[in-house]
Design an enzyme around this catalytic site. Structure first.
Site, PDB file in Angstrom:
ATOM      1  CD  GLU A 557      -2.853  -0.701   2.602  1.00 38.88           C
ATOM      2  OE1 GLU A 557      -2.689   0.364   3.258  1.00 38.88           O
ATOM      3  OE2 GLU A 557      -3.651  -1.582   2.928  1.00 38.88           O
ATOM      4  CD  GLU A 606     -12.220   1.828   0.288  1.00 38.61           C
ATOM      5  OE1 GLU A 606     -12.668   0.833   0.891  1.00 38.61           O
ATOM      6  OE2 GLU A 606     -11.000   2.068   0.158  1.00 38.61           O
ATOM      7  CE  LYS A 609     -10.377   2.760   4.777  1.00 36.05           C
ATOM      8  NZ  LYS A 609      -8.976   2.658   4.335  1.00 36.05           N
ATOM      9  CD  GLU A 615      -7.485   6.029   7.000  1.00 34.08           C
ATOM     10  OE1 GLU A 615      -7.699   5.199   6.088  1.00 34.08           O
ATOM     11  OE2 GLU A 615      -6.388   6.105   7.603  1.00 34.08           O
TER      12      GLU A 615
END
Length: 633
Positions: A557, A606, A609, A615
């Site tokens: 990541e 997203e 999250k 985030e």
């Protein structure tokens, strides 16, 4: 038009590659009428699979390939591709094929006749018996051999060229065979070597096709030479004529310039030479002013070659440069799984990471050729660690049941360690890895089992990188995991986020974004210009101290948020991720020249999250599949 082939010298996608000499191939494709071929060698441990290579040829409209041995997986991948092929006979086979017509017949049957839908053009070496074995195929496949220009002496001026005395009879026999069969001779022509060994006599511009005026006048015929390539080719033609081969044409089977690793090497010099070669061979040489069939060396950089410059003739970086993207699914407005897979394919993203085995995702991935990292989620670790049957069931249900999904790594746990919020799962990681690994082996599969760490396991400070070590609280946890990875030839997955350090007053934003114009600090003889390299090399130093010097790191990541916090902007996210893609091709200061397999986090923003607002803004795409910003993979 001239035929340009690009080949890997093997003398001894589609997220599989990154273009090294970018403007070069763009120019090749723009020529249109030229036929582009690629010969690829496999002297590397990080190259694409043959089907991926063939797919890359077709994607780039490369119509010809040269290989140096009859690798069955390559020939199988070429079936029906319409790519013309030059097939080499490996040197160890020459004596047997030359002395035994039956062996030659078997070789042709196995490697040529068994592949009727492969377009063979030339077969290189072991000439008479292979030619006889071809029988009725002789009209469409020519048998020849490849020679370097070193067999020619007295090559100045070019019209004086003659084969060396010690090679004279050998070359006369070859020339006679080629003339009788209407076949060309393959010649490897390297102005690069002519220049670096004769700098006092040869100008760089003469070797690179960049002189504005002729450098040499051949007084025997008044021909003028403006570049070394022409002089070398015409000297070989003169030698052919003196050996009775005035009718034999030359195919330039190798020519190129290394981009790194030696005297007078750089990407700019390699691009200049190869681009000028492409433009020049359309016109031919002063002696033979007609198009030349030429092979650029090479397709890929090959990391198992030596010396160092031999590793760097490639037009493309190899597989490890592949950029993957993590597919998180913590959103209630994301596209369907099939739409996601289609988006990966349309963007040329060849690798994906998912964080749990979701059946609809796995079904959509079937037959897509996308390589997959799949996690064992933390809530499954205890049962799998304590029960081999649970591991067997997990492998059966989530891997074996999807035979057309390209599983690459199974990551047992994500960022589990004794010093973070997942400490309760730490004792389960190693036994779960062992049970999953055993279940995969028992199933007859070859998939690497590993785990994913955060850089928070490093001791503080890990500055400079050579001082990197693991915290005392994680050493007992990591030591047996490192031994497992070393013993099984698996990489370690590490999540690397320079963004998380930008609130440190000692860290410049430019240092985190790869935009500093010069090095920030030195660690011994190594210089560091960005935080990503420093972090990764600190991890490598820690691994070395823990018995893991042989381990490779896969960056599982890395990314930058586009909104929601300090320095979280679309411009910064674009800058970081685009620079990351460009940077990982070249490795780190501690491990240079070794591209880093890297996964960008994440594919989508997203909205479900947890944690800081940032985030929810790491995505390259909005949930409606529009790009958050433009990026070139």
């Amino acid at each position: 038009m001239a035929t340009i082939l690009v080949c890997n010298k093997a003398s001894s996608l589609m997220a599989v590659t990154a273009l090294l000499l970018g403007l070069l191939l763009a120019s090749l494709e723009a020529t249109g009428a030229q036929s582009i071929g690629v010969c690829y060698g496999r002297n590397g441990n990080n190259l694409p699979s043959p089907p991926e290579v063939v797919a890359l040829y077709r994607q780039r409209n490369i119509g010809r390939m040269r290989i140096y041995d009859p690798a069955q997986d390559v020939l199988q991948a070429l079936r029906g591709s319409n790519i013309e092929l030059i097939l080499g006979v490996p040197n160890p086979d020459l004596q047997r094929l030359a002395s035994d017509q039956g062996a030659a017949n078997n070789w042709v049957q196995t490697n040529v006749r068994n592949f009727p839908d492969v377009r063979f053009k030339y077969i290189a070496v072991a000439m008479r018996n292979i030619n006889n074995a071809l029988g009725g195929l002789r009209g469409q496949i020519k048998v020849t051999t490849a020679i370097d220009t070193g067999v020619v002496t007295n090559a100045f001026p070019p019209s004086n060229g003659v084969f060396r005395n010690d090679a004279g009879q050998y070359m006369r026999d070859i020339v006679g065979f080629l003339a009788a069969n209407g076949a060309p001779i393959l010649v490897n022509v390297y102005p690069y070597f002519g220049y670096i060994y004769n700098k006092a006599q040869i100008k760089l511009g003469y070797a690179q096709f960049t002189l504005p005026n002729p450098e040499v006048i051949d007084t025997n015929n008044n021909l003028r030479y403006q570049n070394l390539f022409d002089a070398l080719v015409d000297a070989f033609y003169a030698a052919l004529g003196r050996a009775g081969g005035s009718s034999v044409e030359i195919v330039v089977s190798e020519s190129g310039w290394p981009s790194a690793g030696g005297d007078t090497t750089s990407i700019d010099l390699a691009r200049t030479y190869n681009q000028n070669l492409i433009n020049h061979v359309r016109r031919g040489t002063p002696l033979k002013p007609r198009p030349i069939e030429a092979y650029i060396f090479a397709m890929f950089n090959e990391n198992n070659k030596s010396p160092e410059f031999e590793k760097n003739f490639g037009l493309f970086y190899p597989r490890v440069q592949s950029i993957g993207v993590c597919y998180g699914q913590l959103g209630n407005n994301l596209p369907s799984k099939q739409e996601v897979v289609d988006l990966y394919k349309s963007k040329g993203i060849g690798s994906m990471r998912i964080y749990f085995p979701e059946p609809e995702t796995l079904q959509a991935l079937g037959g897509s050729n996308i390589e997959l990292i799949m996690d064992v989620p933390v809530d499954k670790l205890e049962s799998i660690a304590s029960d081999a049957n649970a591991a067997n069931d997990w492998v059966q249900n989530n891997i074996k049941n999807y035979p057309d999904v390209k599983f690459k790594y199974i990551a047992v746990g994500n960022e589990v360690s004794p010093v973070n919020g997942k400490a309760q799962y730490a004792s389960f990681v190693l036994p779960a890895m062992q049970n999953i690994n055993r279940a995969i082996a028992d199933a007859g599969l070859q998939i690497k089992v590993t785990t994913s760490l955060e850089t928070g396991v490093l001791d503080v400070p890990s500055y400079p990188p050579s001082r990197g070590s693991f915290q005392a609280g994680v050493q007992q946890f990591l030591s047996p995991i490192i031994n497992f990875l070393v013993n099984n030839g698996s990489p370690l997955l590490v999540n690397v986020y320079p963004y998380l350090s930008i609130n440190d007053p000692n860290i410049k934003l430019e240092y985190a974004l790869f935009t500093l114009p010069s090095a920030e600090f030195s660690d011994g003889q190594l210089s560091y210009q960005n935080l990503f390299d420093a972090t990764l090399d600190a991890m490598y130093s820690a691994l070395e101290k823990a018995g893991g010097a042989a381990l490779e790191i896969v960056v599982s990541e890395s990314g930058w948020p586009s909104d929601g916090g300090n320095a979280a902007t679309i411009d910064n996210a674009r800058t970081y991720n685009q620079n990351l893609i460009q940077h990982v091709r070249n490795g780190t200061p501690k491990r240079p020249g070794r591209p880093i397999e890297t996964y960008i986090f994440a594919m989508f923003n997203e909205n479900k999250k947890n944690g800081d607002e940032t985030e929810r803004h790491f995505g390259l795409f909005y949930p409606n599949k529009d790009p958050v910003y433009q990026i070139n993979f």
